[in-house]
Design an enzyme around this catalytic site. Structure first.
Site, PDB file in Angstrom:
ATOM      1  N   GLN A 198       0.837  -1.193   0.000  1.00  0.00           N
ATOM      2  CA  GLN A 198       0.000   0.000   0.000  1.00  0.00           C
ATOM      3  C   GLN A 198       0.877   1.249   0.000  1.00  0.00           C
ATOM      4  O   GLN A 198       1.849   1.317   0.749  1.00  0.00           O
ATOM      5  CB  GLN A 198      -0.916   0.014   1.228  1.00  0.00           C
ATOM      6  CG  GLN A 198      -2.031  -1.026   1.177  1.00  0.00           C
ATOM      7  CD  GLN A 198      -3.109  -0.705   0.142  1.00  0.00           C
ATOM      8  OE1 GLN A 198      -3.096   0.352  -0.493  1.00  0.00           O
ATOM      9  NE2 GLN A 198      -4.028  -1.632  -0.051  1.00  0.00           N
ATOM     10  N   TYR A 225      -5.649 -12.872  -2.604  1.00  0.00           N
ATOM     11  CA  TYR A 225      -4.887 -11.723  -3.118  1.00  0.00           C
ATOM     12  C   TYR A 225      -4.014 -11.180  -1.977  1.00  0.00           C
ATOM     13  O   TYR A 225      -4.113 -10.016  -1.600  1.00  0.00           O
ATOM     14  CB  TYR A 225      -5.809 -10.618  -3.649  1.00  0.00           C
ATOM     15  CG  TYR A 225      -6.867 -11.092  -4.621  1.00  0.00           C
ATOM     16  CD1 TYR A 225      -6.589 -11.182  -5.981  1.00  0.00           C
ATOM     17  CD2 TYR A 225      -8.138 -11.454  -4.174  1.00  0.00           C
ATOM     18  CE1 TYR A 225      -7.567 -11.620  -6.871  1.00  0.00           C
ATOM     19  CE2 TYR A 225      -9.110 -11.897  -5.063  1.00  0.00           C
ATOM     20  CZ  TYR A 225      -8.818 -11.972  -6.406  1.00  0.00           C
ATOM     21  OH  TYR A 225      -9.788 -12.399  -7.271  1.00  0.00           O
ATOM     22  N   GLU A 246      -1.594 -15.822  -3.464  1.00  0.00           N
ATOM     23  CA  GLU A 246      -1.042 -14.702  -4.240  1.00  0.00           C
ATOM     24  C   GLU A 246      -0.426 -15.238  -5.530  1.00  0.00           C
ATOM     25  O   GLU A 246       0.320 -16.209  -5.509  1.00  0.00           O
ATOM     26  CB  GLU A 246       0.011 -13.980  -3.384  1.00  0.00           C
ATOM     27  CG  GLU A 246       0.879 -12.988  -4.108  1.00  0.00           C
ATOM     28  CD  GLU A 246       0.123 -11.860  -4.792  1.00  0.00           C
ATOM     29  OE1 GLU A 246      -0.780 -11.275  -4.181  1.00  0.00           O
ATOM     30  OE2 GLU A 246       0.440 -11.581  -5.968  1.00  0.00           O
ATOM     31  N   ASP A 291      -8.965  -8.803  -1.372  1.00  0.00           N
ATOM     32  CA  ASP A 291      -8.310  -7.511  -1.635  1.00  0.00           C
ATOM     33  C   ASP A 291      -7.767  -7.545  -3.063  1.00  0.00           C
ATOM     34  O   ASP A 291      -6.557  -7.530  -3.287  1.00  0.00           O
ATOM     35  CB  ASP A 291      -7.190  -7.284  -0.602  1.00  0.00           C
ATOM     36  CG  ASP A 291      -6.549  -5.906  -0.723  1.00  0.00           C
ATOM     37  OD1 ASP A 291      -7.073  -5.056  -1.473  1.00  0.00           O
ATOM     38  OD2 ASP A 291      -5.508  -5.676  -0.072  1.00  0.00           O
ATOM     39  N   CYS A 319      -9.826  -1.063  -4.310  1.00  0.00           N
ATOM     40  CA  CYS A 319      -9.411   0.276  -4.759  1.00  0.00           C
ATOM     41  C   CYS A 319     -10.288   0.710  -5.927  1.00  0.00           C
ATOM     42  O   CYS A 319      -9.937   1.648  -6.649  1.00  0.00           O
ATOM     43  CB  CYS A 319      -7.934   0.300  -5.136  1.00  0.00           C
ATOM     44  SG  CYS A 319      -7.532  -0.867  -6.417  1.00  0.00           S
TER      45      CYS A 319
HETATM   46  C1  LIG Z   1      -4.512  -4.878  -4.029  1.00  0.00           C
HETATM   47  S1  LIG Z   1      -3.196  -6.013  -3.919  1.00  0.00           S
HETATM   48  C2  LIG Z   1      -3.463  -6.650  -2.294  1.00  0.00           C
HETATM   49  C3  LIG Z   1      -2.243  -7.104  -1.532  1.00  0.00           C
HETATM   50  C4  LIG Z   1      -2.376  -7.320  -0.037  1.00  0.00           C
HETATM   51  N1  LIG Z   1      -3.653  -7.813   0.378  1.00  0.00           N
HETATM   52  C5  LIG Z   1      -1.982  -6.077   0.752  1.00  0.00           C
HETATM   53  O1  LIG Z   1      -2.799  -5.536   1.506  1.00  0.00           O
HETATM   54  O2  LIG Z   1      -0.844  -5.621   0.618  1.00  0.00           O
HETATM   55  C6  LIG Z   1      -3.752  -7.277  -4.978  1.00  0.00           C
HETATM   56  C7  LIG Z   1      -2.827  -8.474  -5.092  1.00  0.00           C
HETATM   57  O3  LIG Z   1      -3.512  -9.494  -5.855  1.00  0.00           O
HETATM   58  C8  LIG Z   1      -2.555 -10.188  -6.642  1.00  0.00           C
HETATM   59  N2  LIG Z   1      -3.340 -10.870  -7.718  1.00  0.00           N
HETATM   60  C9  LIG Z   1      -3.853 -10.314  -8.841  1.00  0.00           C
HETATM   61  N3  LIG Z   1      -4.557 -11.234  -9.537  1.00  0.00           N
HETATM   62  C10 LIG Z   1      -4.493 -12.388  -8.831  1.00  0.00           C
HETATM   63  C11 LIG Z   1      -5.024 -13.707  -9.030  1.00  0.00           C
HETATM   64  N4  LIG Z   1      -5.755 -13.983 -10.108  1.00  0.00           N
HETATM   65  N5  LIG Z   1      -4.774 -14.647  -8.108  1.00  0.00           N
HETATM   66  C12 LIG Z   1      -4.012 -14.343  -7.002  1.00  0.00           C
HETATM   67  N6  LIG Z   1      -3.482 -13.128  -6.759  1.00  0.00           N
HETATM   68  C13 LIG Z   1      -3.718 -12.162  -7.664  1.00  0.00           C
HETATM   69  C14 LIG Z   1      -1.608  -9.079  -7.093  1.00  0.00           C
HETATM   70  O4  LIG Z   1      -0.359  -9.617  -7.470  1.00  0.00           O
HETATM   71  C15 LIG Z   1      -1.522  -8.211  -5.819  1.00  0.00           C
HETATM   72  O5  LIG Z   1      -0.448  -8.617  -4.998  1.00  0.00           O
END
Ligand SMILES: C[S@@+](CC[C@H](N)C(=O)[O-])C[C@H]1O[C@@H](n2cnc3c(N)ncnc32)[C@H](O)[C@@H]1O
Length: 363
Positions: A198, A225, A246, A291, A319
């Protein structure tokens, strides 16, 4: 070109004021609801116009006066002309309207979560050939000070360079393996140059606290995520077990490292796509944390969540309130909205972070 007078009636999704001309909306950057203005039409589209502000005839009391040169060209300064209370009104109203229009749900109570730091809050910036991209453009703009971050960048570096400043400053190109460290609550986190973290730590802590406050005690928590494992690790002492999923291997490797340095035993991380993970997942879940990126959760995953996993509670941080509302529209037959929080994670920009807490009907 003809000059027109108009009154700003509401905002579009990017926080631009909307007036009306020939029964079509005109989007005018830099204007505030209630203001009377002089403007001219710059672009004509089938369903709307884009206008250019010439003069404010009757300013809003919520106008923020500043003297930042070329602020209208710099991406991220979209709401700089509004004071804090007007930015809040825009953000709260956007979430209410998204849920009304997209999920046909009336939000009657909102929690507003904000930090004290309204500028210089970003711990990450991306610079192109030493400059910043202009708003909605591939052209760059040469600036000396970026209002949203205190990071100092090197103007002589070519290409796209990422800068991240937590305990130390790291910077480099996308493929580089470099790390910086941060602490939140009682935990330490390693953050790679390419991992998700973040950008506004002060508000991220408040967001994570809101998630922890709403977590079901001592249950099985599934954190989809999970990034570098922040939420999974923070949730570990309130859960029997946490599972984090992730897709990005850099973030996943940071999560494994973070589990190790914090000596956490009850968290397992999986480096997988959430939809393939969830297809094979067999255990029960008390709290599901979502998330996702701006695009939201895919439909197949949502259907598996509501029909197979059936968590008691879902805490969904986003977001992009529009995709969050559209995902809730799919879940709403089985889950009701217990809480909604709007977070000022990105002051001066039109970007919004929101958290919803959903509880399963007829538990
Ligand atoms: C908004 S970030 C959230 C990270 C964490 N929850 C945090 O608070 O720092 C979204 C995350 O989802 C991962 N992501 C995106 N598509 C995904 C998928 N299909 N399966 C698993 N992870 C995914 C991205 O790599 C990223 O790290």
């Amino acid at each position: 070109m003809e000059q027109l007078t108009g009154t700003i009636i509401y905002y579009n999704q990017h926080g631009e004021g909307v007036a009306f001309y020939n029964t079509k909306p005109v989007y005018i950057y830099g204007t505030i609801k209630g203001e009377e203005i002089l403007y001219e039409i710059q672009q004509t589209h089938p369903t709307y116009y884009v206008g250019k502000l010439i003069k404010i005839l009757k300013p809003s009391i919520n106008r923020n006066y500043h003297n930042i040169k070329n602020s209208h060209l710099i991406g991220g300064y979209d709401l700089i002309h509004m004071n804090d209370s007007e930015q809040r009104k825009f953000k709260e109203e956007k979430v209410i309207q998204d849920f009304k229009k997209i999920a046909h749900t009336d939000i009657t109570k909102l929690d507003w979560i904000e930090g004290k730091q309204k500028t210089k809050y970003r711990n990450k910036i991306t610079v192109h050939d030493g400059n910043f991209y202009q708003k909605n453009s591939n052209e760059t703009i040469d600036i000396d000070d970026f209002l949203l971050s205190s990071i100092k960048w090197d103007k002589s570096l070519k290409g796209e360079v990422i800068y991240r400043k937590l305990d130390t400053l790291i910077y480099g190109y996308k493929h580089e393996k470099k790390y910086t460290f941060d602490s939140m609550f009682e935990y330490q986190f390693r953050v790679g140059l390419n991992s998700f973290y973040q950008v506004n730590k002060e508000v991220a802590i408040l967001a994570y606290q809101y998630i922890i406050d709403n977590l079901l005690d001592n249950g099985i928590t599934l954190d989809l995520y999970s990034g570098i494992g922040t939420i999974s690790i923070i949730a570990s002492n309130k859960s029997q077990k946490v599972i984090g999923v992730e897709i990005n291997s850099d973030s996943y490797n940071d999560a494994l490292y973070n589990k190790e340095i914090n000596k956490i035993k009850n968290v397992d991380f999986y480096n997988k796509d959430v939809s393939s993970f969830i297809k094979e997942y067999k255990e029960s879940v008390d709290t599901l944390i979502l998330d996702p990126p701006r695009s939201g959760v895919d439909k197949r995953t949502l259907n598996l969540i509501k029909d197979i996993i059936k968590p008691k509670r879902i805490i969904y941080m986003s977001c992009n309130p529009a995709t969050q509302a559209s995902n809730f529209n799919i879940l709403k037959k089985d889950y009701h909205l217990s809480k909604t929080a709007v977070l000022d994670m990105f002051p001066q920009t039109y970007h919004i972070e929101s958290i919803i807490v959903l509880d399963r009907n007829n538990q």
